[in-house]
Design a protein around this motif. Structure first.
Motif, short mmCIF file in Angstrom:
data_model
loop_
_atom_site.label_atom_id
_atom_site.label_comp_id
_atom_site.label_asym_id
_atom_site.label_seq_id
_atom_site.Cartn_x
_atom_site.Cartn_y
_atom_site.Cartn_z
N LEU A 201 0.83 -1.21 0.00
CA LEU A 201 0.00 0.00 0.00
C LEU A 201 0.86 1.25 0.00
O LEU A 201 0.63 2.17 -0.80
N LEU A 202 1.85 1.31 0.89
CA LEU A 202 2.71 2.49 0.93
C LEU A 202 3.43 2.71 -0.39
O LEU A 202 3.60 3.84 -0.84
N ASP A 203 3.84 1.64 -1.04
CA ASP A 203 4.53 1.75 -2.32
C ASP A 203 3.60 2.22 -3.45
O ASP A 203 4.07 2.71 -4.47
N THR A 204 2.28 2.06 -3.25
CA THR A 204 1.32 2.43 -4.27
C THR A 204 0.83 3.88 -4.11
O THR A 204 0.35 4.49 -5.07
N LEU A 205 0.98 4.44 -2.92
CA LEU A 205 0.46 5.79 -2.67
C LEU A 205 1.03 6.86 -3.61
O LEU A 205 0.28 7.77 -4.01
#
Length: 381
Positions: A201-205
């Motif tokens: 998720l953090l990598d997709t933000l």
């Protein structure tokens, strides 16, 4: 592993179950003690004895809006552009408000839907709202992950989850919750290990921020409020030892109903765990991690707590179904859930759209074997 067909069906059906169990016609959603909920459940004979069926176990606004999102994706299944899809989603949100009696729709959703003008150019866009960080976008986006499950479709998943989310919750904390729920569902379909989801998720933000900038709709207002969601998730992953996505989660001992209520309140924005876009998917994820794919434990952690339990329940249960099918779920928990027929039908359509029958791609682990047949669910429609 359950077949991909079963996992799609279970994702939608169990989403409705998680909503109904967490809601209990409003009495459990607005109960602030997980221990009290559990004690009431035990007097009923425990989870196995619960027949999730009308009139005692109606679904809330969460399932109604999940269906609206998915049915818009279905009706715009051709090669139309995003504008057509976004307008259709807005139309469905307006229409679904006619089915909210007794379902406790959120104030923000109701107010925002009245501002939508889907027949006008960009009429699906509403103004930025400084208090638009609630969970109303996160609770309804899981079908987007079913529609766009592949890693190479993440750009489309981001666009649809963000845009549909900010139709009612135009604040990063709100619509990034929509992204989280959709992304986690796609991870479940992919078979991605749970410990990697938060890091993913953090990598997709950053993709979401790029999308917001490219759409050029009140960009500066969004950028000013962007950091809260990222920091909340960064802090959570650090607490659970999941920063790199490679380690096993760490939980305190004890971590029962009382301790979970305290933790969920602590990570919330305003004291009601799961009521915001950042913590609804966070609590669902925490429950999945702690339950280790045990249905009863998942319900204890995601549905039977003193926060916004139907919203966290629908997200967690949908992801459980997407990963495990109906494994370990008592039949009475899901066989009669309200709108089961619609949920099953929509599950088949999301599967057909994600993995067309004439495609060479059979899905993760070649799990999609048979051609989808006509759905044969039970319950309301």
């Amino acid at each position: 592993m359950a077949s991909l067909n079963e996992r799609y069906e279970a994702a939608m059906v169990l989403g409705g179950v998680g909503d109904a169990l967490g809601y209990k016609n409003g009495s459990w959603e607005f109960c602030h003690s997980g221990k009290s909920i559990h004690e009431e459940l035990m007097k009923m004979g425990g989870l196995k004895a619960v027949k999730v069926k009308l009139p005692k176990w109606m679904v809330s606004d969460d399932t109604v809006m999940l269906l609206a999102t998915g049915e818009a994706l279905d009706e715009c299944s051709g090669e139309g552009d995003r504008e057509q899809l976004f307008s259709k989603i807005a139309q469905k949100y307006i229409h679904c408000m006619k089915d909210m009696d007794g379902r406790a729709p959120g104030k923000m959703c109701k107010e925002a839907v009245r501002k939508l003008r889907p027949l006008r150019k960009k009429g699906y866009q509403i103004p930025f709202h400084p208090r638009g960080g609630g969970c109303g976008a996160a609770m309804r986006s899981m079908c987007i992950g079913l529609r766009y499950p592949r890693p190479n479709e993440v750009q489309e998943l981001v666009a649809v989850s963000v845009e549909s989310g900010r139709m009612t919750h135009h604040h990063p904390t709100g619509y990034l919750g929509s992204l989280a729920s959709a992304l986690f569902t796609s991870f479940a379909i992919q078979g991605k290990p749970l410990r990697e989801w938060g890091r993913g998720l953090l990598d997709t933000l950053p993709l979401a921020l790029t999308y917001v900038q490219e759409t050029n709709h009140e960009v500066e207002e969004n950028k000013k409020e962007w950091s809260y969601f990222t920091k909340a998730w960064t802090d959570y992953l650090k607490l659970r030892n999941l920063q790199d996505g490679k380690s096993d989660p760490v939980f305190p001992e004890p971590f029962g109903f009382v301790e979970r209520d305290q933790f969920y309140k602590k990570i919330s924005f305003s004291g009601w765990g799961g009521s915001s876009g950042h913590d609804a998917p966070m609590i669902a994820y925490d429950a999945l991690l702690g339950a280790d794919w045990d249905w009863k434990e998942l319900c204890n952690r995601s549905m039977f707590h003193g926060g916004d339990s139907d919203s966290t329940g629908i997200i967690a249960a949908c992801c459980y179904g997407a990963a495990k099918g109906f494994e370990g779920v008592p039949e009475d928990n899901h066989k009669y859930v309200e709108y089961r027929d619609r949920l099953v039908k929509l599950a088949w359509r999301m599967l057909e759209l994600a993995y067309p029958p004439d495609s060479d791609d059979d899905g993760p682990a070649s799990a999609a074997s048979e051609t989808p047949a006509s759905p044969t669910g039970s319950g309301g429609s």
